[in-house]
Design a protein around this motif. Sequence first.
Motif, PDB file in Angstrom:
ATOM      1  N   GLY A 120       0.789  -1.228   0.000  1.00 34.82           N
ATOM      2  CA  GLY A 120       0.000   0.000   0.000  1.00 34.82           C
ATOM      3  C   GLY A 120       0.814   1.266   0.000  1.00 34.82           C
ATOM      4  N   ARG A 121       2.098   1.186  -0.290  1.00 33.72           N
ATOM      5  CA  ARG A 121       2.952   2.371  -0.199  1.00 33.72           C
ATOM      6  C   ARG A 121       2.542   3.447  -1.193  1.00 33.72           C
ATOM      7  NH1 ARG A 121       7.408   4.507  -2.594  1.00 33.72           N
ATOM      8  NH2 ARG A 121       8.918   5.574  -1.233  1.00 33.72           N
ATOM      9  N   SER A 122       2.409   3.085  -2.455  1.00 31.39           N
ATOM     10  CA  SER A 122       2.090   4.094  -3.465  1.00 31.39           C
ATOM     11  C   SER A 122       0.716   4.708  -3.229  1.00 31.39           C
ATOM     12  CB  SER A 122       2.153   3.463  -4.857  1.00 31.39           C
ATOM     13  OG  SER A 122       1.218   2.395  -4.944  1.00 31.39           O
ATOM     14  N   LEU A 123      -0.273   3.909  -2.888  1.00 31.63           N
ATOM     15  CA  LEU A 123      -1.613   4.448  -2.651  1.00 31.63           C
ATOM     16  C   LEU A 123      -1.650   5.296  -1.386  1.00 31.63           C
ATOM     17  CD1 LEU A 123      -4.548   4.445  -3.667  1.00 31.63           C
ATOM     18  CD2 LEU A 123      -4.960   2.454  -2.208  1.00 31.63           C
ATOM     19  N   GLY A 124      -0.961   4.853  -0.348  1.00 22.80           N
ATOM     20  CA  GLY A 124      -1.000   5.590   0.907  1.00 22.80           C
ATOM     21  C   GLY A 124      -0.236   6.888   0.871  1.00 22.80           C
ATOM     22  N   LEU A 125       0.866   6.951   0.115  1.00 23.45           N
ATOM     23  CA  LEU A 125       1.706   8.152   0.109  1.00 23.45           C
ATOM     24  C   LEU A 125       1.393   9.090  -1.046  1.00 23.45           C
ATOM     25  CD1 LEU A 125       5.177   6.611   1.081  1.00 23.45           C
ATOM     26  CD2 LEU A 125       3.382   7.532   2.558  1.00 23.45           C
ATOM     27  N   GLU A 126       0.995   8.530  -2.193  1.00 20.83           N
ATOM     28  CA  GLU A 126       0.739   9.370  -3.360  1.00 20.83           C
ATOM     29  C   GLU A 126      -0.732   9.728  -3.519  1.00 20.83           C
ATOM     30  OE1 GLU A 126       2.359   7.471  -6.759  1.00 20.83           O
ATOM     31  OE2 GLU A 126       4.339   7.147  -5.840  1.00 20.83           O
ATOM     32  N   HIS A 127      -1.630   8.956  -2.937  1.00 16.65           N
ATOM     33  CA  HIS A 127      -3.067   9.227  -3.049  1.00 16.65           C
ATOM     34  C   HIS A 127      -3.690   9.151  -1.655  1.00 16.65           C
ATOM     35  CE1 HIS A 127      -2.687   8.753  -7.441  1.00 16.65           C
ATOM     36  NE2 HIS A 127      -1.924   7.689  -7.155  1.00 16.65           N
ATOM     37  N   THR A 128      -3.119   9.871  -0.744  1.00 17.20           N
ATOM     38  CA  THR A 128      -3.560   9.798   0.653  1.00 17.20           C
ATOM     39  C   THR A 128      -4.981  10.303   0.822  1.00 17.20           C
ATOM     40  OG1 THR A 128      -1.258  10.195   1.264  1.00 17.20           O
ATOM     41  CG2 THR A 128      -2.916  10.398   2.994  1.00 17.20           C
ATOM     42  N   ALA A 129      -5.295  11.392   0.171  1.00 18.99           N
ATOM     43  CA  ALA A 129      -6.646  11.960   0.310  1.00 18.99           C
ATOM     44  C   ALA A 129      -7.701  10.985  -0.195  1.00 18.99           C
ATOM     45  CB  ALA A 129      -6.727  13.286  -0.440  1.00 18.99           C
ATOM     46  N   LEU A 130      -7.398  10.332  -1.272  1.00 16.79           N
ATOM     47  CA  LEU A 130      -8.343   9.361  -1.824  1.00 16.79           C
ATOM     48  C   LEU A 130      -8.534   8.190  -0.873  1.00 16.79           C
ATOM     49  CD1 LEU A 130     -10.012   8.867  -4.415  1.00 16.79           C
ATOM     50  CD2 LEU A 130      -8.068   7.574  -5.311  1.00 16.79           C
ATOM     51  N   LEU A 131      -7.440   7.733  -0.265  1.00 12.35           N
ATOM     52  CA  LEU A 131      -7.528   6.615   0.677  1.00 12.35           C
ATOM     53  C   LEU A 131      -8.357   6.999   1.909  1.00 12.35           C
ATOM     54  CD1 LEU A 131      -6.602   3.783   1.614  1.00 12.35           C
ATOM     55  CD2 LEU A 131      -4.594   4.900   2.603  1.00 12.35           C
ATOM     56  N   LEU A 132      -8.101   8.169   2.471  1.00 15.84           N
ATOM     57  CA  LEU A 132      -8.856   8.579   3.655  1.00 15.84           C
ATOM     58  C   LEU A 132     -10.313   8.838   3.327  1.00 15.84           C
ATOM     59  CD1 LEU A 132      -6.227  10.948   5.311  1.00 15.84           C
ATOM     60  CD2 LEU A 132      -6.690   8.539   5.796  1.00 15.84           C
ATOM     61  N   ALA A 133     -10.578   9.324   2.115  1.00 12.29           N
ATOM     62  CA  ALA A 133     -11.967   9.510   1.705  1.00 12.29           C
ATOM     63  C   ALA A 133     -12.707   8.179   1.638  1.00 12.29           C
ATOM     64  CB  ALA A 133     -12.014  10.215   0.349  1.00 12.29           C
ATOM     65  N   ALA A 134     -12.014   7.151   1.170  1.00 11.61           N
ATOM     66  CA  ALA A 134     -12.636   5.821   1.125  1.00 11.61           C
ATOM     67  C   ALA A 134     -12.935   5.336   2.532  1.00 11.61           C
ATOM     68  CB  ALA A 134     -11.716   4.843   0.404  1.00 11.61           C
ATOM     69  N   GLY A 135     -12.012   5.542   3.475  1.00 12.73           N
ATOM     70  CA  GLY A 135     -12.280   5.130   4.846  1.00 12.73           C
ATOM     71  C   GLY A 135     -13.421   5.899   5.468  1.00 12.73           C
ATOM     72  N   GLU A 136     -13.496   7.207   5.205  1.00 16.21           N
ATOM     73  CA  GLU A 136     -14.592   8.004   5.742  1.00 16.21           C
ATOM     74  C   GLU A 136     -15.937   7.557   5.171  1.00 16.21           C
ATOM     75  OE1 GLU A 136     -15.943  12.719   5.937  1.00 16.21           O
ATOM     76  OE2 GLU A 136     -14.022  12.124   5.050  1.00 16.21           O
ATOM     77  N   TRP A 137     -15.933   7.265   3.871  1.00 16.04           N
ATOM     78  CA  TRP A 137     -17.168   6.798   3.225  1.00 16.04           C
ATOM     79  C   TRP A 137     -17.627   5.469   3.807  1.00 16.04           C
ATOM     80  CZ3 TRP A 137     -16.720   3.481  -1.627  1.00 16.04           C
ATOM     81  CH2 TRP A 137     -17.985   3.074  -2.067  1.00 16.04           C
TER      82      TRP A 137
END
Length: 1026
Positions: A959-976
């Motif tokens: 999950g390195r690339s998704l967590g570091l390069e698309h952090t906002a998208l990842l947190l938005a998915a968790g919030e949703w």
Amino acid sequence: MSTEYLQSTYAQINEVIAKLQSPVKDLPILLELLASPLGGLNILPPRFVKYNTYHLSQQAISLSKHLHPLQRVLLDSVLPAWEHVLDENDAYDLVLQYFAPDPFSYGQAAAKGIAPQAYSTILSSPLTTHSIRLLVHLSKSYPIDVLWSAVGPGRGSRSSNNALTWEDCVRNVCAVPSRVANALGSRAPIPEGLEYGTYFNNMSRRLHILLTSLSKNPSTDNLAAISYLLTKLVNIGVFPSSPPWSPSQPSFFNVILHSIRADLDSSSQLELYWPQTFGSVSSISSLQTITVSLLSHLSSIPDLNGSPETRALVKREAMLLNVVIGPLTEDSEITDSLTATALGRQWTVGHARILACLAAGCGTPATNTTGVELLLSRVVVVWTTPDHIKYSLLAGHRYFTAFFLILLSYLVPPSKGRPVHPAIAALSISPPFINSITTYISHLDASVRRCGMLVAEEVARACGKKLDFGDWNGDSDGKQWCRDIRELVKHRDSEADESLVKMEPRTSDADERNQFGTEKHPGLRKTPVESKPSVHKSKFTVVSSGYDSDDSLTGYISEPASSRSATPTPSELEEIEKDPTLRVGKINIQRPVYLVQLGEMVRPLGGVRSEEEQEEPRRIEIALEVGEELIRRKRAYGTELEENAINLAYGFLGLQDKYEIEGFDKKREAVLTALVACCPQKAAQSLVEEFFRNQYSTDQRFALLNSLIFGARELAGLPIPSSISDSKRIAFPTKQLPPAMHRKYVTAIDHNRTMNPVQHLLENITQGAIARTKDVAEEKIPEIIRERRLRLKQPPKVTEVARTAGLSRGLPSAQLQPKFTEVAAEHFICPLMNRFWLFLRDEQARETVTAHQSTLHRYKAAGTGLILSALVLSQFLRSLAILVHMARNAPEFLAIIAPDALELAITVGTRPLTEGQDSDDEKEEIGAMNGKSKEAAVLNSSLELAIVAIDGCLEVDDGRSLGLEHTALLLAAGEWAGEVLGHLEKGERVLGGGGVQEMKLRRAAAGLALKVDELSTRWRRSMIGL
């Protein structure tokens, strides 16, 4: 001799070879180099003696060591540069001496081994115009009988190796026409002497000459060598099962039978040698091929003609068979092969007459009753077989009945008062014969019944009894044929005067066939042989009268005893053909051979014409049946599949089940899957583009998505559900209960897995992803860790290796097809997502344009059956999730596929796609997602797509690339996910939810929340600024 002596002796010839390999200055030097080795072998033509300046001795040249290098250097170096110069100066004969010495030189011992070696040298490398020219000369100067004198058994000083040399020579000689044809192709015409038919016909003539010469001094070694040659000719096709209709078709017996007929009176030696030759063939199948070809090349005999000329011709052909295969004996392989050929195929009555005459001895002073009894016993076995009686056609019944009666006539005593032959007496009381007569009499066909009745009467008459079934007058039900066969067997063909047959002189190969390709009858005179009136009467007559009027013409003569209806006229046949109420059977449609034909069947270029409307159901049915197999077969054949893939995709996708074809959906899906799997670069993109057109139904879109998934799984080497055609072809009958019992015991889960395999696949994928998250979470709880360590687990000792889909299907061109990871982003996933965004933009724009109009005239993008409807959109998201899961090893996965897929899932799951999703009545149904309504199926599919994307990132790089390069998208998915799970925990309702769907939705939301938490926990410290 010592090594030093040999080296000094061979130094001169080696020097000559080296000079020939290097460039030669002028023609005199070349002629000197060419003449010296020939002079040492004593085969130099006299007019070139003046060029023999090296004066090599015979000991200075060894054929086994130096002939091949000399021939090779001539082919590779000399002829390409000097051939035209040698022709202009009339010196090409020097080159020919190295391959095919002239007849004046053939008396020398060295000359005999040159031609066989020349065949081997020429055919051991790619053919050129120079080598083909030499082969033409070789085939004329050194045919098979001349080669026999050089390398046949017993020839030469080392006769023990001659058998192997002969076999090599035969293989080379027989390979010449095919090698020449393959080398020339369509670029140049094949030389006349090397054409397939001409070449082997000439070889057949020379083989006949060879056999004639060998018959004077037969030996076992000779028979073995000739047997090898005959077997080779059989494998090539020189013994065809029917007379050739084209000069390009060779035929051994078509060439030599005229010569054998002409030599029948002086063939005492051949009469012994021919049967020994064919009997020495070791292969039973080859021997049977020879006998089939021999029988098919006999002169055509009128079946029921009893004229003296015809009987003499029958006897002459029987004598010909007697010369070639010998008399029929009990323990003879050639006799067994001949009888198997005569009884295993349906020949004419004329062949039966010839074989019966052969069995009787062909006019010997006394009839050979042993041969007649042998052949009759085998005919009776076939004639009395119940399967033959029930299932054979009328022609087969008449052939074996005539064969039976003709053989029986040779055992009947010519005058009354003589005792009955023991074979006939035993036959009349044998149970199989009596039972067969009963079966014949009970047959439904009157013509077949009369065959049994005729044989029963004739056997009774041969035993001196009287049996008469009556009703033999008239022309119906084969009565005329029965009377003709009775008349025929009153006299024996073996007693005819063969001098009545006028033999034709020997003819050339060009005269052996007339303009229609049929064999001339050498035994028939110019006068017609039909002395009796024709069996078939005229169907109409002209009344001769002085009154010239149309009424004077008399039409068809009606037969009072005929049960057949009047023959319809052509105009009536056309009306019957056009009548749609009578065309209730299946129309005969030709199966497609090329993909262009397959595309024309499902997508006619000019549309379906009115006269072809009745053929359309059968045409579509055949296209669905053979489409998958044809597409897979064409995968490795050039560019045919690439050129037709898009047209086939459009055609099969647009098919509608208008004619209720059995298995329509499964077969169409199998064809589309084959297109995607075999040509993903063309078919996948075209199907993706067609998915977003509004002209297709929900069923068609589901078939499209299924084909993309299953084609991708096949490219990825994953197991896929078998198509209908595969399952019916390879499944064992015991794998499934009878249809009624199967429908009774099938469960709802089985039905859902069969009807919606995409949903079943995605459930397995998400369950696996959630299970991995569960295992990671359990590692943080000390109690569970301790319990696992205390539990004793036995590791499996045998691990089954699963076979990949490519191996199980046994695809011949699996190495040529691309892997799914190579085409996933460019041809599958990215086109799907990009086209979806474009389609969503266009649909929202259309809704905005009509938003000011009344409710009735507003455009709704999420209507029933449209792409943005819950049913289709959820299936689209499921399919995309499966494709994303399979593409996790693609190079573009981390940078493009996973972030774009996660963004699409969050957008579809959190934002309204159409204006209709924000209506007031739907707001009352749900409180989640800030009041925006979502179907439970769409919401669940979006959550599962997000789970698959994040799980793939965790598997590939933690999950390195998704967590570091698309952090906002990842947190938005968790919030949703947390918001959806919170609303569900509060008991709020979801549109289309409840029951199993609500359980799936809870599990998906919880799984996504766990996935986001797992990934963010690993990289939380590196998420700067968030």
